[in-house]
Design an enzyme around this catalytic site. Structure first.
Site, PDB file in Angstrom:
ATOM      1  N   ASP A  86      -2.251-101.479 -70.395  1.00 17.62           N
ATOM      2  CA  ASP A  86      -3.280-102.469 -70.096  1.00 17.62           C
ATOM      3  C   ASP A  86      -3.588-103.248 -71.374  1.00 17.62           C
ATOM      4  OD1 ASP A  86      -5.423-103.046 -67.766  1.00 17.62           O
ATOM      5  OD2 ASP A  86      -6.346-103.339 -69.729  1.00 17.62           O
ATOM      6  N   ASN A 140      -8.085-115.176 -72.203  1.00 21.71           N
ATOM      7  CA  ASN A 140      -8.101-116.282 -71.240  1.00 21.71           C
ATOM      8  C   ASN A 140      -9.297-117.203 -71.473  1.00 21.71           C
ATOM      9  OD1 ASN A 140      -5.751-115.821 -69.750  1.00 21.71           O
ATOM     10  ND2 ASN A 140      -6.749-114.376 -68.364  1.00 21.71           N
ATOM     11  N   HIS A 147      -5.843-120.090 -69.903  1.00 17.54           N
ATOM     12  CA  HIS A 147      -4.976-119.259 -69.066  1.00 17.54           C
ATOM     13  C   HIS A 147      -3.492-119.422 -69.409  1.00 17.54           C
ATOM     14  CE1 HIS A 147      -7.963-117.614 -66.292  1.00 17.54           C
ATOM     15  NE2 HIS A 147      -8.608-118.770 -66.426  1.00 17.54           N
ATOM     16  N   ASP A 201      -1.035-116.440 -70.037  1.00 19.44           N
ATOM     17  CA  ASP A 201       0.261-116.245 -69.379  1.00 19.44           C
ATOM     18  C   ASP A 201       1.371-116.006 -70.404  1.00 19.44           C
ATOM     19  OD1 ASP A 201      -0.909-116.576 -66.938  1.00 19.44           O
ATOM     20  OD2 ASP A 201      -0.243-118.649 -66.653  1.00 19.44           O
ATOM     21  N   THR A 209      12.598-100.468 -72.465  1.00 15.56           N
ATOM     22  CA  THR A 209      12.756 -99.588 -71.306  1.00 15.56           C
ATOM     23  C   THR A 209      14.153 -98.980 -71.277  1.00 15.56           C
ATOM     24  OG1 THR A 209      11.185-100.887 -70.004  1.00 15.56           O
ATOM     25  CG2 THR A 209      12.713 -99.479 -68.794  1.00 15.56           C
ATOM     26  N   GLU A 213      -3.246-107.815 -65.894  1.00 13.24           N
ATOM     27  CA  GLU A 213      -2.739-107.489 -67.219  1.00 13.24           C
ATOM     28  C   GLU A 213      -2.281-106.046 -67.298  1.00 13.24           C
ATOM     29  OE1 GLU A 213      -7.279-106.893 -67.550  1.00 13.24           O
ATOM     30  OE2 GLU A 213      -5.886-108.163 -66.446  1.00 13.24           O
TER      31      GLU A 213
END
Length: 463
Positions: free
Chosen positions: A315, A323, A328, A332, A346, A358
């Site tokens: 998070d 934001n 915004h 993004d 990963t 988020e």
């Protein structure tokens, strides 16, 4: 008009059963210098007398005309589909290839009614260019584009024309068959190799069918070549090889062409379906899997009651402030950059997704909490070190991480996710920008006896 008149005249004659009188009539041929002409008629008088029904069914000129009509329909279907999906250039190329096949079959079917140059040289040139276009279409389908692709697609026809210039070899029907078969075989072999390699990237079921069909056609070409080596035709023959073998070979080739056309349409349909499915299961902003796809894969793993597996929740800290302060669009960009860091770290076999505004999730099917904590710490450090440029200067973002594994929380997804959430909130309470691991602890006293149930206690009681 003359070609059309010749075609209609030939069609009217060719659809008639090859009776002895018809066969005798059609054996009159004209010759061109250096060319061994092939007649339209393929059945001998003896064949017609032995089995009139079989000779009618296997009458090669009739088969060629029927094949031309069938292939023309396949070409039309490809072109119509391309009109509705202009981005699939391969369908247009395939449609053009089938159109050339249709013309080649008509020219061969008119042999004896049109000049030999058209029925032998031009017809085989069109056929080999069509095979080259098939190869080019598959190249476009799998995304391979080369500077000289068009020239390579035309190369088969060019080689055939060069061969036709040598009258000594070209006059031998065996040599002509070997050359055409060899050029077809090379194109088909390259197509099969490209499709086998591409299947690792895009697992479409119709790819396997295409390779299998090509393998069968290659086997037929090899059998025909070996047969001619063992029992060659008369090099000076002015008639097409007669009897059932030629007709059966022709039927097999027609079946291959039509089947290939159907499989090509299946390929386009399967790719469209795959793209829609991926779009429905992909986050439009970050390109990661969305919650739907993440749950499908994780639940599939958990249903097998594994003894290993770890869920990691991420998070971004103070994301609302980002934001509100920077807009915004900057928010993004922060999400996209973090998604890139997460995807890059990963391991193979893991599932990573954006599951909320988020909030991101990573499932490691073969890891425990300790291994996952090391990986999560590395991702946290990479995120902390990253600077996002904005109009007001550089912006640093941090991330809080919660980890729960199957050994502590069990294989029920709701319990596993709840445990990871508990650890995530623990990381935020302790100051954010850190990694917390869920550890189950038995409740010290019954929940019913407590006046207020905290989040940690609730998670401990339900674990």
């Amino acid at each position: 008009m003359l070609v059309w008149a010749a075609f209609t005249h030939s069609l009217a004659n060719q659809v008639l059963p090859p009776t002895p009188s018809v066969i005798c009539l059609r054996k009159s041929l004209y010759k061109a210098p250096g060319l061994a002409l092939l007649p339209v008629c393929d059945l001998s008088l003896a064949d017609a007398e032995k089995d009139p029904v079989l000779s009618t069914l296997l009458y090669v000129p009739s088969l060629l005309i029927a094949a031309a009509v069938t292939v023309a329909c396949v070409s039309a279907s490809h072109l119509l589909i391309w009109r509705g999906a202009r981005d699939e250039v391969s369908v247009l190329v395939w449609g053009a290839a089938y159109g050339l096949c249709t013309l080649a079959m008509i020219l061969v079917g008119l042999r004896g009614d049109i000049p030999a140059f058209l029925s032998i040289v031009v017809s085989n040139t069109l056929l080999l260019v069509a095979v080259g276009l098939f190869w080019l279409g598959y190249r476009r389908f799998i995304g391979k584009i080369g500077r000289h692709d068009l020239l390579l697609a035309l190369l088969g026809g060019i080689v055939w024309l060069a061969f036709a210039c040598n009258r000594q070899f070209f006059a031998d029907i065996n040599a002509r068959i070997h050359v055409v078969s060899a050029i077809q075989s090379i194109y088909l072999l390259v197509v099969a190799i490209d499709l086998i390699d591409h299947k690792r990237k895009e697992a479409l079921p119709a790819l396997s069918l295409t390779v299998a069909a090509i393998a069968v056609q290659q086997a037929l070409l090899i059998v025909r070549t070996v047969h001619l080596l063992i029992a060659p035709l008369d090099p000076d023959a002015t008639t097409l090889p007669s009897g059932t073998p030629l007709a059966v070979t022709l039927i097999g080739s027609i079946g291959f062409v039509v089947f290939l056309g159907l499989v090509q349409l299946a390929l386009v349909g399967q790719r469209s379906e795959r793209r829609y499915r991926i779009a429905a299961e992909t986050d439009g902003l970050t390109g990661l899997a969305n919650r739907r796809r993440f749950l499908r894969k994780v639940l599939s793993h958990l249903n097998g009651n594994p003894d290993r597996g770890t869920l990691v929740l991420f998070d971004l800290d103070y994301f609302k402030r980002v934001n509100d302060t920077h807009g915004h669009l900057t928010g993004d960009r922060a999400l996209v950059e973090f998604a890139g860091i997460l995807a890059g770290a990963t391991p193979e076999g893991a599932v990573v997704a954006r599951i909320g505004g988020e909030e991101f999730a990573l499932f490691l099917p073969d890891s425990d909490a300790t291994t996952a904590a090391v990986l999560a710490e590395g991702i946290r450090q990479l995120t902390q070190a990253f600077e996002l440029g904005t109009a007001s200067g550089s912006l640093r973002i941090t991330v809080s991480v919660g980890i729960a594994d199957i050994a502590e929380a069990g294989t029920d997804y709701e319990m596993l996710h709840g445990a990871a959430d508990v650890a995530l909130y623990q990381a935020k309470r302790e100051g954010r920008d850190r990694v917390a691991v869920y550890r189950w602890e038995p409740p010290q006293k019954p929940i019913a006896a407590q006046g207020h149930v905290g989040l940690d206690q609730l998670a401990s009681a339900t674990a």
